[in-house]
Structure formats: structure tokens, C-alpha cells
Design an enzyme around this catalytic site. Structure first.
Site, short mmCIF file in Angstrom:
data_model
loop_
_atom_site.label_atom_id
_atom_site.label_comp_id
_atom_site.label_asym_id
_atom_site.label_seq_id
_atom_site.Cartn_x
_atom_site.Cartn_y
_atom_site.Cartn_z
N THR A 184 0.88 -1.17 0.00
CA THR A 184 0.00 0.00 0.00
C THR A 184 0.92 1.22 0.00
O THR A 184 2.08 1.12 0.40
CB THR A 184 -0.88 0.04 1.26
OG1 THR A 184 0.01 0.14 2.39
CG2 THR A 184 -1.72 -1.20 1.41
N GLU A 327 -5.37 -3.94 -1.15
CA GLU A 327 -5.77 -5.12 -0.37
C GLU A 327 -6.84 -5.95 -1.08
O GLU A 327 -7.16 -7.06 -0.63
CB GLU A 327 -6.36 -4.67 0.98
CG GLU A 327 -5.37 -4.08 1.96
CD GLU A 327 -5.12 -2.58 1.75
OE1 GLU A 327 -5.33 -2.08 0.63
OE2 GLU A 327 -4.71 -1.91 2.72
N LYS A 437 -15.06 17.53 9.66
CA LYS A 437 -16.11 17.60 10.67
C LYS A 437 -16.26 19.04 11.13
O LYS A 437 -15.42 19.57 11.85
CB LYS A 437 -15.80 16.69 11.86
CG LYS A 437 -17.01 16.48 12.72
CD LYS A 437 -16.86 15.28 13.63
CE LYS A 437 -18.23 14.85 14.15
NZ LYS A 437 -18.14 13.73 15.05
N TRP A 442 -20.69 16.30 9.24
CA TRP A 442 -19.67 15.88 8.28
C TRP A 442 -19.84 16.58 6.94
O TRP A 442 -20.94 16.73 6.43
CB TRP A 442 -19.76 14.37 8.05
CG TRP A 442 -19.37 13.57 9.25
CD1 TRP A 442 -20.18 12.81 10.03
CD2 TRP A 442 -18.07 13.44 9.80
NE1 TRP A 442 -19.47 12.22 11.04
CE2 TRP A 442 -18.16 12.59 10.92
CE3 TRP A 442 -16.81 13.97 9.47
CZ2 TRP A 442 -17.07 12.25 11.71
CZ3 TRP A 442 -15.71 13.63 10.24
CH2 TRP A 442 -15.85 12.79 11.36
P1 ADP Z 1 -3.47 4.59 -1.88
O1 ADP Z 1 -4.61 5.44 -2.37
O2 ADP Z 1 -3.20 4.77 -0.44
O3 ADP Z 1 -2.34 4.63 -2.81
P2 ADP Z 1 -4.81 2.32 -2.91
O4 ADP Z 1 -4.33 2.50 -4.30
O5 ADP Z 1 -4.92 0.93 -2.37
O6 ADP Z 1 -3.92 3.09 -1.91
O7 ADP Z 1 -6.16 3.13 -2.79
C1 ADP Z 1 -7.30 2.68 -2.12
C2 ADP Z 1 -8.20 3.83 -1.79
O8 ADP Z 1 -8.44 4.66 -2.94
C3 ADP Z 1 -9.55 3.43 -1.31
O9 ADP Z 1 -9.55 3.10 0.06
C4 ADP Z 1 -10.38 4.68 -1.60
O10 ADP Z 1 -10.27 5.63 -0.57
C5 ADP Z 1 -9.75 5.22 -2.85
N1 ADP Z 1 -10.57 4.81 -4.00
C6 ADP Z 1 -10.33 3.79 -4.84
N2 ADP Z 1 -11.28 3.70 -5.79
C7 ADP Z 1 -12.16 4.70 -5.55
C8 ADP Z 1 -13.38 5.15 -6.17
N3 ADP Z 1 -13.87 4.56 -7.24
N4 ADP Z 1 -14.01 6.21 -5.62
C9 ADP Z 1 -13.52 6.84 -4.53
N5 ADP Z 1 -12.39 6.45 -3.90
C10 ADP Z 1 -11.71 5.40 -4.39
#
Ligand code: ADP
Length: 540
Positions: A184, A327, A437, A442
Site C-alpha cells: 500500500t 488489499e 467535521k 460531516w
Molecule cells: P493509496 O490510495 O493509499 O495509494 P490504494 O491504491 O490501495 O492506496 O487506494 C485505495 C483507496 O483509494 C480506497 O480506500 C479509496 O479511498 C480510494 N478509492 C479507490 N477507488 C475509488 C473510487 N472509485 N471512488 C472513490 N475512492 C476510491
């Protein structure tokens, strides 16, 4: 009584024989200084030689092999040879901070690294901090950094040329054997490793083919612009091997004009990237024929409607959103217009496919309230999004880390706040840590950003919470105007009036030249928070 079906393990090696036997003539194109075109018939022997090369280097079964590489044919060869020979493919994002890269390589205990020569200048200075790496194999891609005079450094093509084309020596007997590792991006704390199994990779590759998922088929020409180090290009390379579509990879090309030209010249039908990339390509769209595109996947974040509208106007189709995370392999949802949407027209259709959509087969989603109850599917009661399924992590790589990321009944806690409607369609309200917040209520940073970006004078907008003595927190908008536009904070506020609740309208609006990005091209709200932290408290 047990069923009487063959107990075949779901592993990666048969993907290569499938691609070679059934789709031997199908193309793998790699862009770059010199564009190359290959076929599975040509690639397959190279994959087997590469597996033998790993043997000759003495890479133990189960060891991690790291890659720092663009989307290229050689990277595809690594995607196949490493797991098929019983090792673990560890793709790494070279745009991460140096300390994070060192942490990741050491945490995975990578034994050998494969590095594109254009990326070598970034990684070579860090090699002394990599405790376990015995060899660095350089892949020639037009980079000009002289090869270091070091016995650990090897040349990819030379390594292959010394091997015979023979079947894999190791047989992956158990489908639950580890196949690939991704970290991640570690927006909080150190990056965490997610260890995919052969079984999860195969199941995920099949999911992507579904008619209501990406509907990939032999007739498609698939171009993952999303890097092969970002959750393994969302699994697309393996999906292509299942269905036999042509694969078009940008190589080291970053220039929007060249990327759009690549999509156009190869008549690409399906492409995938994060919103930042799609936004960067807009100026180049009009001068190329992109009529072959049938699906533009936009994942990793929300789709802002202004962006999607631009694609609809210029290319003829809007962006289709998908939700996922490292994940989750990553694809968990992707949008589609179902029969109950048949009455939707025009803008409403575009808006709908710009939301994450329903869960793909084999995955389950739920939203859970603060008190632990599963929220109703009413499209309006928010809660934490949790996911479960055979393609979802059950623990992180390494002992004991991230335990609180999973519920006691085995679901992954995503840290996203979401709603689910009666048809199972997911909507992301925000990331828990990005919600603002204000006065106990929110504010969704995502919705506020989209409202700001609905103004054609705005190129990008990111919203963070800043501390406020009266309200606890207030939203602050960081706004990048479109090219050549002079925009004031007051004009942004005027645009928002009537579009969002009046108490959502930020008092503080910063007009800036660029929004800092994370290593995967998303907005770095962490960097914005650091920059605009309250100097008195040191907190945002
Ligand atoms: P990081 O963003 O930390 O690099 P990831 O690539 O695993 O890690 O991103 C996962 C996160 O990206 C999700 O938990 C969510 O917050 C955001 N995300 C992914 N797809 C979407 C989507 N279609 N709409 C909104 N948020 C998204």
C-alpha cells in the site's frame, strides 16, 4: 458427499500455455523511444528462459523478486516467469519516497531486482541500503545511465541468451502459494505488504472478463495506462492472457500526445488509469481518432463529472468508475447501467457510471455504522465500507501489522465511508480521514471537490479540513485554475453558492499552480495538510 469434479489448482503457469497455444499470434505492443511489437508465440520461450535464469541465479523458491519497471513486454515476462517458477513477483513504485522504497525492498527481503535502465538513476543510489539484494538485472529501454561497474549488475537480454527454452522446473502444486506482493502506498505509517496467492490472481483475472465487469474478450485491444507497479495494473495483464486480447503498453512514454497517439494507432478498445492521467490527456484527445474505445476505466478515486463530460464530448464515451484498493486485488466494484436504469437519460447515465457501482462476482460489500450494525441498503445511510471475498486480503505481509484492519468476522475494513443502495450500488462518501467535521456535521471532501470542479474555469480541486476555533474544522479548497484562466477565491465561492449547502462553502480557498500528487498520481492530501497545517498547533 463430495463432488466428483477434477481437483485442479488455480495457478498462473497454465496462463502462459493458454496464451501461447490459443493466442500465439496476438500482439504485445510496447511504446517508448522505439516501439516494439511481439506475440505470445515469441514471448513464451523468453518467459521459460527467464524462469531458468532465476534458477541459474540461485533465487530460492518462495523468495521475492523485485521489479522497478514501466508497462512493457519485459515486465509481462516477469509477471509470468517469477510466479510460475515458484517465486514471488514484487512490483515496486519507483516514485515513492526513498525511505519508503528502502523499507519496502528490505521488508520483502527481495533477492534480485529487475530495473528498467531509465529508472536505474533513481534506484541505483539506494542499492547500498538494500540488505538482501544479490543481483540487479538491468533491462535496456533507452535509458542513458552508464551501467555501474559492479559484479552484482547483470543485463537482462544477456541473461536470457544463456538459457535454453525448457519447461518450468518448479511446479506450483498449491493454489494458495504466494504469487505476488504489492505494498500500500503508506499514507499513514509504513507501507503494508499485500500478498496475493496464485488462486486470488486467477480468480481476479477471470472476474475482470465478466460482461458486467470489463467484458474483456479476444476482440479487445487492452491498454493499461495504470502502471504495472500500481496493484499490478489492476490485474489487466493476467486478464488479457485469459481472454487473448491484444495488449498495448505505454513503456516509458509519459507525454500525453504520445499516449493518445498510441491508443489511436493501435485501435485500443479498453483502457484504464487514474483520474489525474485522464485529465492530463484531455488537450491531446481532439487531434486523434479514438473511435475504437468502448470502455474507459477510471479507478483509484472518484470520477469528477466535469472530467467525464469532457470525454463524452470529445471521445464519445464517458468514464466508467471502479472501486478498489491494494488489499482487494484491486477491483471490487465497477459501474454499469442495469435494466432498472433504462429510464435514465443523458447526464443521469453519465453520472451513474461515474459512481463505483455494484460488487463484482465473488466479492461482498457492506457498510457498518459506528455502533457495529450493518446499515440498510437505502442509498443514504453511511457507514464504514467493509469487503470480503476470495480476492480480498485476510492479513498483511509480516507478523501482526495492521490487525485492526480486519473485523473479528474476517472482513477487510477499508477506511472509506460509503452508502449502498437497494440495487447494491456503492457510493463513496469519503475516506474516513478526509471527511471534514464542521460544527459536529460531516462534509464530504469528495462531493465538495466535485462541486468546485464542475466549474469549467477549474482544472483541479482538492479539499482538506483545517482547524477552526469555532467549528472544530472547516473545509479549505485548494484550486488549480484551467490553463490561461485567472480565478479568484470569491469567484469559486460564487460558483458554489446554490450547488452545495451554504455551510459547506469554504472561507479559505487557495488558488495554486498544482496540487501535489501521491506516487500513484492521486492528490496528496497529506502534503496539503502538512503545507497548510496550523502553525500554532502544528496540526491541520
Ligand atoms: P493509496 O490510495 O493509499 O495509494 P490504494 O491504491 O490501495 O492506496 O487506494 C485505495 C483507496 O483509494 C480506497 O480506500 C479509496 O479511498 C480510494 N478509492 C479507490 N477507488 C475509488 C473510487 N472509485 N471512488 C472513490 N475512492 C476510491
Amino acid at each position: 458427499m463430495r463432488g466428483l469434479m477434477q481437483d485442479r489448482q488455480l495457478t498462473i503457469p497454465p496462463l502462459l500455455s493458454r496464451a501461447e497455444t490459443n493466442f500465439g499470434h496476438k500482439r504485445i505492443v510496447t511504446g517508448g523511444a522505439t516501439e516494439t511489437v511481439s506475440t505470445w508465440r515469441e514471448v513464451a520461450p523468453r518467459v521459460r528462459k527467464l524462469a531458468r535464469a532465476l534458477e541459474s541465479l540461485g533465487v530460492p523458491a518462495g523468495a521475492c523478486v523485485g521489479t522497478f519497471a514501466w508497462n512493457s513486454q519485459r515486465h509481462v515476462e516477469l509477471y509470468l516467469a517469477i510466479p510460475s517458477s515458484g517465486r514471488i513477483l514484487h512490483t515496486i513504485n519507483h516514485r515513492l519516497h526513498h525511505e519508503q522504497i528502502s523499507f519496502i525492498v528490505n521488508d520483502a527481503a527481495d533477492d534480485v531486482l529487475f530495473i528498467d535502465r531509465t529508472i536505474l538513476p533513481v534506484i541505483w543510489p539506494l542499492v547500498s541500503s538494500f540488505g538482501t539484494v544479490r543481483h540487479v538485472v538491468v533491462m535496456e529501454d533507452g535509458g542513458d545511465m552508464p551501467l555501474p561497474d559492479d559484479p552484482r549488475v547483470l543485463d537482462y537480454e544477456e541473461l536470457l541468451s544463456r538459457q535454453a527454452d525448457r519447461p518450468f522446473e518448479t511446479v506450483v502444486e498449491d493454489e494458495n502459494t504466494a504469487a505476488a506482493l504489492c505494498y500500500t502506498s503508506g499514507t499513514t505509517g509504513n507501507p503494508k505488504g499485500v500478498l496475493y496467492s496464485h488462486r486470488s490472481v486467477i480468480l481476479h483475472s477471470l472476474l475482470l472478463l465478466g460482461a458486467d465487469v470489463f467484458a474483456l474478450s479476444e476482440r479487445d485491444v487492452v491498454a493499461p495506462i495504470v502502471p504495472m507497479f500500481h496493484v499490478n495494473a489492476w490485474g489487466l495483464p493476467y486478464a488479457v492472457m485469459q481472454c487473448g486480447s491484444d495488449l498495448v503498453l505505454p513503456g516509458s512514454i509519459r507525454d500525453p500526445e504520445q499516449i493518445v497517439s498510441l491508443l489511436s494507432r493501435h485501435r485500443v478498445t479498453f483502457s484504464a488509469a487514474v483520474a489525474t492521467v485522464w485529465r492530463d490527456l484531455i488537450p491531446a484527445l481532439a487531434s486523434h481518432d479514438l473511435g475504437s474505445l468502448r470502455h474507459i476505466a477510471c479507478g483509484g478515486g472518484a470520477v469528477d463529472d466535469a472530467l467525464s463530460r469532457a470525454y463524452e464530448q470529445i471521445v464519445g464515451i464517458p468514464l466508467t468508475n471502479a472501486w478498489g484498493m491494494t488489499e482487494t486485488s484491486p477491483v471490487v466494484t465497477t459501474s454499469r447501467l442495469a435494466t432498472h436504469h433504462d429510464n435514465l437519460r443523458g447526464e443521469a447515465r453519465r453520472l451513474l457510471i461515474g459512481t463505483p457501482g455494484p460488487a463484482v462476482p465473488l466479492t461482498e460489500i457492506r457498510v457498518v455504522g459506528d455502533d457495529g450494525t450493518v446499515q440498510p441498503h437505502d442509498g443514504k445511510t453511511p457507514g464504514e465500507l467493509q469487503v470480503a471475498g476470495a480476492t480480498i486480503a485476510r492479513a498483511y505481509f509480516g507478523t501482526d501489522i495492521g490487525r485492526d484492519g480486519f473485523t473479528s468476522d474476517g472482513w477487510l475494513r477499508t477506511g472509506d465511508v460509503a452508502t449502498i443502495d437497494e440495487w447494491g450500488y456503492l457510493r463513496i462518501v469519503d475516506r474516513t480521514k478526509d471527511l471534514v467535521k464542521s460544527g459536529g456535521e460531516w462534509i464530504s471532501s469528495v462531493l465538495l471537490e466535485n462541486a468546485v470542479m464542475a466549474d469549467p474555469r477549474v482544472r483541479e480541486a482538492a479539499v482538506i479540513g483545517i482547524s477552526d476555533p469555532r467549528w472544530g474544522e472547516r473545509p479549505m479548497a485548494c484550486v488549480v485554475p484551467a490553463a490561461g484562466v485567472n480565478l479568484t477565491a470569491e469567484e469559486v465561492r460564487a460558483h458554489l453558492r446554490g450547488r452545495v449547502a451554504s455551510w459547506w462553502i469554504p472561507e479559505r480557498i487557495e488558488i495554486m499552480g498544482e496540487i501535489p500528487k501521491t506516487a500513484t498520481g492521486k492528490w496528496s492530501k497529506q502534503a496539503l495538510r502538512r503545507r497548510f497545517a496550523d502553525p500554532a498547533t502544528g496540526s491541520p
